[in-house]
Design a protein around this motif. Structure first.
Motif, mmCIF file in Angstrom:
data_model
loop_
_atom_site.group_PDB
_atom_site.id
_atom_site.type_symbol
_atom_site.label_atom_id
_atom_site.label_comp_id
_atom_site.label_asym_id
_atom_site.label_seq_id
_atom_site.Cartn_x
_atom_site.Cartn_y
_atom_site.Cartn_z
ATOM 1 N N PRO A 33 42.658 -49.361 19.718
ATOM 2 C CA PRO A 33 41.666 -50.440 19.662
ATOM 3 C C PRO A 33 41.188 -50.888 21.045
ATOM 4 O O PRO A 33 40.076 -51.388 21.179
ATOM 5 C CB PRO A 33 42.385 -51.569 18.917
ATOM 6 C CG PRO A 33 43.839 -51.248 18.999
ATOM 7 C CD PRO A 33 43.950 -49.766 19.148
ATOM 8 N N LEU A 34 42.004 -50.686 22.079
ATOM 9 C CA LEU A 34 41.572 -51.048 23.435
ATOM 10 C C LEU A 34 40.420 -50.156 23.885
ATOM 11 O O LEU A 34 39.475 -50.617 24.529
ATOM 12 C CB LEU A 34 42.740 -50.952 24.416
ATOM 13 C CG LEU A 34 43.902 -51.915 24.183
ATOM 14 C CD1 LEU A 34 45.010 -51.659 25.190
ATOM 15 C CD2 LEU A 34 43.445 -53.359 24.212
ATOM 16 N N ARG A 35 40.475 -48.875 23.543
ATOM 17 C CA ARG A 35 39.379 -47.966 23.895
ATOM 18 C C ARG A 35 38.099 -48.407 23.192
ATOM 19 O O ARG A 35 37.012 -48.332 23.747
ATOM 20 C CB ARG A 35 39.713 -46.523 23.530
ATOM 21 C CG ARG A 35 38.702 -45.529 24.090
ATOM 22 C CD ARG A 35 39.016 -44.105 23.626
ATOM 23 N NE ARG A 35 38.282 -43.098 24.346
ATOM 24 C CZ ARG A 35 36.989 -42.832 24.158
ATOM 25 N NH1 ARG A 35 36.274 -43.516 23.297
ATOM 26 N NH2 ARG A 35 36.408 -41.874 24.857
ATOM 27 N N ASP A 36 38.239 -48.879 21.951
ATOM 28 C CA ASP A 36 37.077 -49.360 21.208
ATOM 29 C C ASP A 36 36.430 -50.544 21.927
ATOM 30 O O ASP A 36 35.201 -50.660 21.968
ATOM 31 C CB ASP A 36 37.474 -49.772 19.785
ATOM 32 C CG ASP A 36 37.986 -48.597 18.950
ATOM 33 O OD1 ASP A 36 37.671 -47.431 19.295
ATOM 34 O OD2 ASP A 36 38.696 -48.851 17.958
ATOM 35 N N ILE A 37 37.244 -51.417 22.513
ATOM 36 C CA ILE A 37 36.708 -52.554 23.272
ATOM 37 C C ILE A 37 35.965 -52.055 24.503
ATOM 38 O O ILE A 37 34.873 -52.539 24.825
ATOM 39 C CB ILE A 37 37.832 -53.540 23.662
ATOM 40 C CG1 ILE A 37 38.409 -54.197 22.406
ATOM 41 C CG2 ILE A 37 37.312 -54.603 24.630
ATOM 42 C CD1 ILE A 37 39.680 -54.993 22.646
ATOM 43 N N VAL A 38 36.521 -51.064 25.197
ATOM 44 C CA VAL A 38 35.843 -50.505 26.374
ATOM 45 C C VAL A 38 34.514 -49.880 25.962
ATOM 46 O O VAL A 38 33.535 -49.949 26.702
ATOM 47 C CB VAL A 38 36.740 -49.479 27.107
ATOM 48 C CG1 VAL A 38 35.977 -48.791 28.230
ATOM 49 C CG2 VAL A 38 37.989 -50.159 27.657
ATOM 50 N N GLU A 39 34.461 -49.281 24.776
ATOM 51 C CA GLU A 39 33.203 -48.703 24.302
ATOM 52 C C GLU A 39 32.127 -49.764 24.142
ATOM 53 O O GLU A 39 30.954 -49.486 24.358
ATOM 54 C CB GLU A 39 33.415 -47.952 22.986
ATOM 55 C CG GLU A 39 34.068 -46.610 23.197
ATOM 56 C CD GLU A 39 34.150 -45.782 21.932
ATOM 57 O OE1 GLU A 39 33.393 -46.049 20.970
ATOM 58 O OE2 GLU A 39 34.973 -44.858 21.910
#
Length: 180
Positions: free
Chosen positions: A128-134
């Motif tokens: 989910p952290l990668r999704d936030i960076v996206e």
């Protein structure tokens, strides 16, 4: 295992249209964000064996204000190649780090830093952290990646785990997105 910290410079000032991009300083919001994030990064239970950074004014100010807030005096290796670098250039720079430090903190600019996260962290829907960076890797944001490699020369796309993401607004709501 290696640990890579990625810190984007704080919000810069666009008011002086005559200034070269390289020479743009931080704005008022950036001054506050740099200090808050610098203290946050320094309070992490990790020692950054190597700090490499773009020598652009806004990056230098971000590090300086963060260090002042944390009451530390870090040794920084300034590298012009980080200034507006692509992810590929940043990966090459990491692969060539001599002495093979266990931890590296890289301080620089978007879109290169954001793209570096995208290239190193798999897009498999499990983070989910990668999704936030996206959505956005905002100014002064900090990300921590873990890599199961013995040497930096082994760095490969998709080989990292994004284990921490902190944005200025996570520490101070006044540093959240500016109203449209």
């Amino acid at each position: 295992m290696k640990t890579l910290g990625i810190w984007r410079h704080a919000k810069s000032d666009w008011n002086d249209r005559a200034a070269r991009d390289f020479d743009r300083p931080l704005n008022k919001r950036g001054l506050k964000g740099a200090a808050i994030m610098g203290l946050h990064i320094a309070q992490q239970p990790i020692y950054w064996e190597r700090i490499i950074a773009s020598p652009a004014v806004r990056v230098a100010q971000t590090i300086e204000l963060g260090a002042q807030a944390a009451k530390i005096n870090p040794q920084v290796r300034w590298d012009r190649r980080i200034y507006l670098a692509s992810s590929a250039t940043l990966i090459d720079l990491l692969r060539e780090q001599e002495g093979d430090p266990t931890t590296i903190l890289m301080v620089g600019h978007n879109p290169g830093l954001e793209d570096l996260i995208f290239d190193l962290v798999p897009d498999d829907g499990s983070n989910p952290l990668r999704d936030i960076v996206e959505e956005k890797f905002p100014t002064a944001a900090f990300a921590k990646l873990e890599l199961d490699i013995a040497t930096w020369s082994e760095l490969e796309d998709g080989g990292a785990r994004l284990v921490q993401l902190t944005r200025p607004r996570d520490l101070d709501s006044e540093l959240g997105p500016e109203p449209a």
